[in-house]
Write a protein that holds these residues in place. Sequence first.
Motif, PDB file in Angstrom:
ATOM      1  N   THR A 238       0.840  -1.204   0.000  1.00  0.00           N
ATOM      2  CA  THR A 238       0.000   0.000   0.000  1.00  0.00           C
ATOM      3  C   THR A 238       0.879   1.260   0.000  1.00  0.00           C
ATOM      4  O   THR A 238       0.642   2.195  -0.758  1.00  0.00           O
ATOM      5  CB  THR A 238      -0.953   0.021   1.215  1.00  0.00           C
ATOM      6  OG1 THR A 238      -1.672  -1.208   1.240  1.00  0.00           O
ATOM      7  CG2 THR A 238      -1.945   1.164   1.126  1.00  0.00           C
ATOM      8  N   ARG A 241       2.178   2.265  -3.242  1.00  0.00           N
ATOM      9  CA  ARG A 241       1.199   2.822  -4.185  1.00  0.00           C
ATOM     10  C   ARG A 241       0.895   4.295  -3.907  1.00  0.00           C
ATOM     11  O   ARG A 241       0.143   4.930  -4.634  1.00  0.00           O
ATOM     12  CB  ARG A 241      -0.111   2.022  -4.126  1.00  0.00           C
ATOM     13  CG  ARG A 241      -0.046   0.671  -4.843  1.00  0.00           C
ATOM     14  CD  ARG A 241      -1.454   0.112  -5.083  1.00  0.00           C
ATOM     15  NE  ARG A 241      -2.200  -0.096  -3.857  1.00  0.00           N
ATOM     16  CZ  ARG A 241      -2.252  -1.252  -3.181  1.00  0.00           C
ATOM     17  NH1 ARG A 241      -1.589  -2.309  -3.620  1.00  0.00           N
ATOM     18  NH2 ARG A 241      -2.957  -1.349  -2.080  1.00  0.00           N
ATOM     19  N   LEU A 242       1.475   4.848  -2.830  1.00  0.00           N
ATOM     20  CA  LEU A 242       1.125   6.232  -2.460  1.00  0.00           C
ATOM     21  C   LEU A 242       1.888   7.286  -3.258  1.00  0.00           C
ATOM     22  O   LEU A 242       1.578   8.470  -3.193  1.00  0.00           O
ATOM     23  CB  LEU A 242       1.368   6.457  -0.957  1.00  0.00           C
ATOM     24  CG  LEU A 242       0.536   5.576  -0.013  1.00  0.00           C
ATOM     25  CD1 LEU A 242       0.871   5.901   1.437  1.00  0.00           C
ATOM     26  CD2 LEU A 242      -0.959   5.727  -0.268  1.00  0.00           C
ATOM     27  N   GLY A 243       2.916   6.843  -3.999  1.00  0.00           N
ATOM     28  CA  GLY A 243       3.637   7.793  -4.858  1.00  0.00           C
ATOM     29  C   GLY A 243       4.600   8.722  -4.127  1.00  0.00           C
ATOM     30  O   GLY A 243       4.953   9.776  -4.648  1.00  0.00           O
TER      31      GLY A 243
ATOM     32  N   VAL B 176       3.967  16.463  -3.826  1.00  0.00           N
ATOM     33  CA  VAL B 176       3.993  15.030  -3.456  1.00  0.00           C
ATOM     34  C   VAL B 176       3.166  14.800  -2.183  1.00  0.00           C
ATOM     35  O   VAL B 176       2.437  13.823  -2.062  1.00  0.00           O
ATOM     36  CB  VAL B 176       5.444  14.522  -3.274  1.00  0.00           C
ATOM     37  CG1 VAL B 176       5.458  13.090  -2.740  1.00  0.00           C
ATOM     38  CG2 VAL B 176       6.205  14.588  -4.594  1.00  0.00           C
ATOM     39  N   GLU B 179      -0.548  14.882  -3.165  1.00  0.00           N
ATOM     40  CA  GLU B 179      -0.956  13.703  -3.935  1.00  0.00           C
ATOM     41  C   GLU B 179      -0.950  12.426  -3.088  1.00  0.00           C
ATOM     42  O   GLU B 179      -1.840  11.593  -3.225  1.00  0.00           O
ATOM     43  CB  GLU B 179      -0.038  13.540  -5.157  1.00  0.00           C
ATOM     44  CG  GLU B 179      -0.386  14.545  -6.255  1.00  0.00           C
ATOM     45  CD  GLU B 179       0.591  14.535  -7.423  1.00  0.00           C
ATOM     46  OE1 GLU B 179       1.549  13.746  -7.381  1.00  0.00           O
ATOM     47  OE2 GLU B 179       0.370  15.323  -8.369  1.00  0.00           O
ATOM     48  N   SER B 180       0.071  12.295  -2.225  1.00  0.00           N
ATOM     49  CA  SER B 180       0.138  11.056  -1.436  1.00  0.00           C
ATOM     50  C   SER B 180      -0.953  11.025  -0.367  1.00  0.00           C
ATOM     51  O   SER B 180      -1.479   9.962  -0.035  1.00  0.00           O
ATOM     52  CB  SER B 180       1.529  10.873  -0.819  1.00  0.00           C
ATOM     53  OG  SER B 180       1.864  11.968  -0.007  1.00  0.00           O
ATOM     54  N   ALA B 183      -3.921   9.915  -2.232  1.00  0.00           N
ATOM     55  CA  ALA B 183      -3.782   8.492  -2.571  1.00  0.00           C
ATOM     56  C   ALA B 183      -4.101   7.621  -1.364  1.00  0.00           C
ATOM     57  O   ALA B 183      -4.762   6.589  -1.487  1.00  0.00           O
ATOM     58  CB  ALA B 183      -2.369   8.205  -3.077  1.00  0.00           C
ATOM     59  N   LEU B 184      -3.660   8.078  -0.183  1.00  0.00           N
ATOM     60  CA  LEU B 184      -3.933   7.291   1.025  1.00  0.00           C
ATOM     61  C   LEU B 184      -5.434   7.268   1.311  1.00  0.00           C
ATOM     62  O   LEU B 184      -6.000   6.225   1.631  1.00  0.00           O
ATOM     63  CB  LEU B 184      -3.165   7.859   2.227  1.00  0.00           C
ATOM     64  CG  LEU B 184      -3.434   7.175   3.568  1.00  0.00           C
ATOM     65  CD1 LEU B 184      -3.138   5.679   3.502  1.00  0.00           C
ATOM     66  CD2 LEU B 184      -2.608   7.807   4.690  1.00  0.00           C
ATOM     67  N   GLU B 187      -6.966   4.777  -0.894  1.00  0.00           N
ATOM     68  CA  GLU B 187      -6.616   3.411  -0.475  1.00  0.00           C
ATOM     69  C   GLU B 187      -7.504   2.972   0.699  1.00  0.00           C
ATOM     70  O   GLU B 187      -7.962   1.841   0.754  1.00  0.00           O
ATOM     71  CB  GLU B 187      -5.147   3.336  -0.024  1.00  0.00           C
ATOM     72  CG  GLU B 187      -4.129   3.366  -1.146  1.00  0.00           C
ATOM     73  CD  GLU B 187      -4.105   2.088  -1.979  1.00  0.00           C
ATOM     74  OE1 GLU B 187      -4.579   1.039  -1.489  1.00  0.00           O
ATOM     75  OE2 GLU B 187      -3.622   2.158  -3.129  1.00  0.00           O
TER      76      GLU B 187
END
Lengths: 299, 198
Positions: A238, A241-243, B176, B179-180, B183-184, B187
Amino acid sequence: MKLDKDQKKNLYDSMLELIRVTSTQIPEDVQKEVLKALKREKKNTTAKYAMEIIDKNIELAKSKSQPLCQDTGTVLVYVDHPVGFNQGEFTKIFEKAVVDATKKGYLRQNSVDTLTGKNDSMNLGPGHPSIHFHEHKKKSLEVKMMLKGGGCENVGAQYSLPNVALEAGRDLDGVRKVILDAVVKAQGKGCGPGVLGVTIGGDRGSGYIASKEQLLRTLDDKNDIPALKKLEKDIVETSNRLGIGPMGFGGKTTLLGCKISALNRLPASYFVSISYMCWAFRRQGVTLTGKQKISKWLY
Amino acid sequence: MKKLNYPFDEKQIRALKVGDMVMISGKLFTGRDAVHKYLHEGGKSPVNFKNQIIYHCGPVVLEKGGKYEVMAAGPTTSIREEPYQWEVMRDHGIVGVIGKGGMGPKTLEGCRKYGCVYFHAIGGAAQVLAEKIKSVDDVYLKEKFGSPEAIWELTVEDFPVVVTMDSHGGSLHSVVEGESTKALASELKKKKSTAKKK
């Protein structure tokens, strides 16, 4: 059990060599993961560039026998010793090895008096080096060591569940949420791609100590407890996948590994203690012979 | 790959953008926690920082026969200097900061206002970076702060860095981070929806 003159001399030599190797060489299991990460990152990106420099740095430190990273960190030592072993004598000899390793430049002058701000320049003082003794049934002495820098130590975190802001309850899903939160917060600062040592349960002190001990496991080691084995794998996948990527530049590799253990807790407490280790993962260990010479390298 | 050669000036600095990979040649001055706090509290600077670059680094230095030799010299985490860095730009005229992990909004605003950039060096790469140091030219405040916290005046050649904050308001770190974080969130949602299906 008292050491004779020769044994003392050999133990000193063995410890100095252990410090040198730990500071200048990365263990094989970590290097393997670093190489995988290097391959994984896309060409012509800053992430690839970072991994290339990291790879080159590993080779250079080894060939020049100089510190991988200038922050040679807290000197963490884990000693497994036979019954009747003299801990005071070991500590004295080990401290001498630390002083000489500092003079030789394997260790930075890294221990500061918190109240006066003075650096005694020899790496000794209250709490440093940090030596942990455990008695075992074997007759031989086993010494494991980690050098853990300040950048990665500063991004360690401890959560108390439930955590309302993160909607993290007292179960493994809640544990997963807080670990991933720590990964996002550590970005850039902890010299990624990194490795997590995590302990669920315990008290605030024992949780942190045990989370560091998880970093003594090799990265390919699989957890015996199925639920934790699954969680370790999931956290790595995981996170990647967070970049966040190497150094927080963006990219595919944020973590190289995650190791989790559990301690019993009080009914009222549910701590998740997280220790972050940077890619410059300096960990080594030796088994010593009766004469206190190195018989085997452990990583 | 871009080159940045000494002496540095604002024009060269303003031409740099986030994402540029840069090789720096010339002078660098190390300065980290103790130095920044000292300058913030009005301490007198032992060097003229005008148009210079500060490197957040506490090197391993050995003294051999009266000469200094740098054994290891990677960057330290920069965010600890966030309260002070903009002030050092304003009052001392630095044009570059080298460190790791990036810095916050105060520093970014300082970069824009005073013409400065943040260069990201690769954390932990102490040997690759030490090799680029060609000479140790001087040292200041070593007795006061100890070796890792002293100001080391270094000459470097092709010192590899990446611009992650520029003088036009650009910051790779805030991109970053944004974006992260998103993204989390997605998820965590993913997991929720699969849990519901069961």
